[in-house]
Design a protein around this motif. Structure first.
Motif, mmCIF file in Angstrom:
data_model
loop_
_atom_site.group_PDB
_atom_site.id
_atom_site.type_symbol
_atom_site.label_atom_id
_atom_site.label_comp_id
_atom_site.label_asym_id
_atom_site.label_seq_id
_atom_site.Cartn_x
_atom_site.Cartn_y
_atom_site.Cartn_z
ATOM 1 N N GLN A 82 0.864 -1.183 0.000
ATOM 2 C CA GLN A 82 0.000 0.000 0.000
ATOM 3 C C GLN A 82 0.896 1.227 0.000
ATOM 4 O O GLN A 82 1.815 1.333 0.807
ATOM 5 C CB GLN A 82 -0.897 -0.001 1.232
ATOM 6 C CG GLN A 82 -1.758 1.255 1.345
ATOM 7 C CD GLN A 82 -2.621 1.254 2.584
ATOM 8 O OE1 GLN A 82 -3.342 0.309 2.833
ATOM 9 N NE2 GLN A 82 -2.537 2.323 3.357
ATOM 10 N N THR A 83 0.657 2.147 -0.935
ATOM 11 C CA THR A 83 1.499 3.341 -1.046
ATOM 12 C C THR A 83 0.815 4.608 -0.544
ATOM 13 O O THR A 83 1.490 5.580 -0.228
ATOM 14 C CB THR A 83 1.973 3.539 -2.504
ATOM 15 O OG1 THR A 83 0.833 3.553 -3.370
ATOM 16 C CG2 THR A 83 2.926 2.423 -2.916
ATOM 17 N N SER A 84 -0.508 4.622 -0.501
ATOM 18 C CA SER A 84 -1.210 5.779 0.043
ATOM 19 C C SER A 84 -2.628 5.383 0.436
ATOM 20 O O SER A 84 -3.160 4.385 -0.053
ATOM 21 C CB SER A 84 -1.277 6.925 -0.979
ATOM 22 O OG SER A 84 -2.204 6.632 -1.999
ATOM 23 N N ALA A 85 -3.200 6.170 1.318
ATOM 24 C CA ALA A 85 -4.601 6.000 1.712
ATOM 25 C C ALA A 85 -5.092 7.355 2.173
ATOM 26 O O ALA A 85 -4.411 8.033 2.955
ATOM 27 C CB ALA A 85 -4.734 4.974 2.825
ATOM 28 N N ARG A 86 -6.258 7.754 1.668
ATOM 29 C CA ARG A 86 -6.801 9.036 2.111
ATOM 30 C C ARG A 86 -8.328 9.020 2.029
ATOM 31 O O ARG A 86 -8.916 8.238 1.290
ATOM 32 C CB ARG A 86 -6.221 10.184 1.317
ATOM 33 C CG ARG A 86 -6.577 10.219 -0.141
ATOM 34 C CD ARG A 86 -5.866 11.409 -0.816
ATOM 35 N NE ARG A 86 -6.338 11.620 -2.151
ATOM 36 C CZ ARG A 86 -5.810 11.077 -3.236
ATOM 37 N NH1 ARG A 86 -4.803 10.249 -3.131
ATOM 38 N NH2 ARG A 86 -6.289 11.344 -4.422
ATOM 39 N N ILE A 87 -8.915 9.895 2.787
ATOM 40 C CA ILE A 87 -10.367 10.073 2.757
ATOM 41 C C ILE A 87 -10.669 11.067 1.644
ATOM 42 O O ILE A 87 -10.161 12.186 1.645
ATOM 43 C CB ILE A 87 -10.888 10.571 4.114
ATOM 44 C CG1 ILE A 87 -10.711 9.466 5.170
ATOM 45 C CG2 ILE A 87 -12.351 11.003 4.002
ATOM 46 C CD1 ILE A 87 -11.082 9.890 6.581
ATOM 47 N N LEU A 88 -11.491 10.641 0.684
ATOM 48 C CA LEU A 88 -11.877 11.511 -0.424
ATOM 49 C C LEU A 88 -13.081 12.362 -0.048
ATOM 50 O O LEU A 88 -13.204 13.497 -0.498
ATOM 51 C CB LEU A 88 -12.163 10.679 -1.667
ATOM 52 C CG LEU A 88 -11.000 9.782 -2.139
ATOM 53 C CD1 LEU A 88 -11.435 8.930 -3.320
ATOM 54 C CD2 LEU A 88 -9.783 10.619 -2.483
ATOM 55 N N SER A 89 -13.977 11.797 0.755
ATOM 56 C CA SER A 89 -15.120 12.557 1.263
ATOM 57 C C SER A 89 -15.651 11.868 2.510
ATOM 58 O O SER A 89 -15.467 10.664 2.697
ATOM 59 C CB SER A 89 -16.229 12.675 0.203
ATOM 60 O OG SER A 89 -16.796 11.412 -0.076
ATOM 61 N N ALA A 90 -16.304 12.651 3.349
ATOM 62 C CA ALA A 90 -16.930 12.135 4.568
ATOM 63 C C ALA A 90 -18.177 12.964 4.834
ATOM 64 O O ALA A 90 -18.103 14.187 4.891
ATOM 65 C CB ALA A 90 -15.970 12.215 5.744
ATOM 66 N N ASP A 91 -19.296 12.276 4.952
ATOM 67 C CA ASP A 91 -20.575 12.948 5.188
ATOM 68 C C ASP A 91 -21.191 12.439 6.480
ATOM 69 O O ASP A 91 -21.443 11.242 6.622
ATOM 70 C CB ASP A 91 -21.530 12.703 4.019
ATOM 71 C CG ASP A 91 -21.006 13.285 2.719
ATOM 72 O OD1 ASP A 91 -20.664 14.478 2.708
ATOM 73 O OD2 ASP A 91 -20.934 12.534 1.724
ATOM 74 N N GLU A 92 -21.444 13.361 7.397
ATOM 75 C CA GLU A 92 -22.022 13.012 8.689
ATOM 76 C C GLU A 92 -23.522 13.230 8.681
ATOM 77 O O GLU A 92 -24.012 14.266 8.219
ATOM 78 C CB GLU A 92 -21.389 13.869 9.794
ATOM 79 C CG GLU A 92 -21.939 13.559 11.167
ATOM 80 C CD GLU A 92 -21.329 14.421 12.259
ATOM 81 O OE1 GLU A 92 -21.498 14.069 13.436
ATOM 82 O OE2 GLU A 92 -20.695 15.452 11.939
ATOM 83 N N THR A 93 -24.245 12.252 9.220
ATOM 84 C CA THR A 93 -25.681 12.365 9.418
ATOM 85 C C THR A 93 -25.949 12.178 10.909
ATOM 86 O O THR A 93 -25.779 11.074 11.435
ATOM 87 C CB THR A 93 -26.456 11.286 8.621
ATOM 88 O OG1 THR A 93 -26.121 11.394 7.242
ATOM 89 C CG2 THR A 93 -27.957 11.440 8.814
ATOM 90 N N PRO A 94 -26.325 13.238 11.621
ATOM 91 C CA PRO A 94 -26.634 13.088 13.045
ATOM 92 C C PRO A 94 -27.834 12.168 13.240
ATOM 93 O O PRO A 94 -28.816 12.237 12.494
ATOM 94 C CB PRO A 94 -26.967 14.510 13.495
ATOM 95 C CG PRO A 94 -26.361 15.404 12.462
ATOM 96 C CD PRO A 94 -26.435 14.631 11.178
#
Length: 138
Positions: free
Chosen positions: A64-76
């Motif tokens: 594995q050479t990289s890992a990242r969050i592309l988007s994150a959506d929170e729903t309360p």
């Protein structure tokens, strides 16, 4: 997104990118549930930590050479709980610059000083996807 939840996932992203599963464990409740296409597991953080070394070695073996969050959506869900759908992008030496994307939904408890992950659901079958990419034998 709630600032404490945003911070949790920023730190989680860094630990995942560094394959630091010991650090990742800090973001989970003492007991949590993981689920995916193959079923459901309830486990303790202690059990998770016992397997952390194996998990890190597995991902390192895949280069594995990289890992990242592309988007994150929170729903309360309530004052104490949120659902966060995270879209990840990961690269491996074998896949070069091709970003492998997948989704995981997390349920976060916002009680105490810091939020904790109490459950996550992987949307794809990770083993199947890795076989299709030629990262592991079929």
């Amino acid at each position: 997104m709630d600032e404490s939840v945003k911070k949790l996932f920023a730190e989680y992203e860094k630990a995942f990118a560094e394959l630091d599963f010991n650090k990742s464990a800090e973001f989970f409740a003492d007991t949590f549930i993981s689920a995916g296409p193959r079923g459901v597991i309830a486990q303790s953080k202690v059990e998770f930590l016992k397997l952390a070394h194996q998990a890190a070695a597995f991902y390192k073996s895949l280069d594995q050479t990289s890992a990242r969050i592309l988007s994150a959506d929170e729903t309360p869900i309530s004052n104490e709980y949120s659902m966060v759908k995270v879209h990840f992008g990961v690269t491996f030496r074998k896949t070069k610059d091709r970003l492998i994307e997948f989704d995981v939904t997390y349920f976060v408890q916002k009680i105490g000083t810091e939020p904790k992950i109490i459950m996550f659901i992987a949307h794809q079958d990770e083993q199947e996807a890795m076989q299709e990419l030629g990262l592991i034998p079929g």
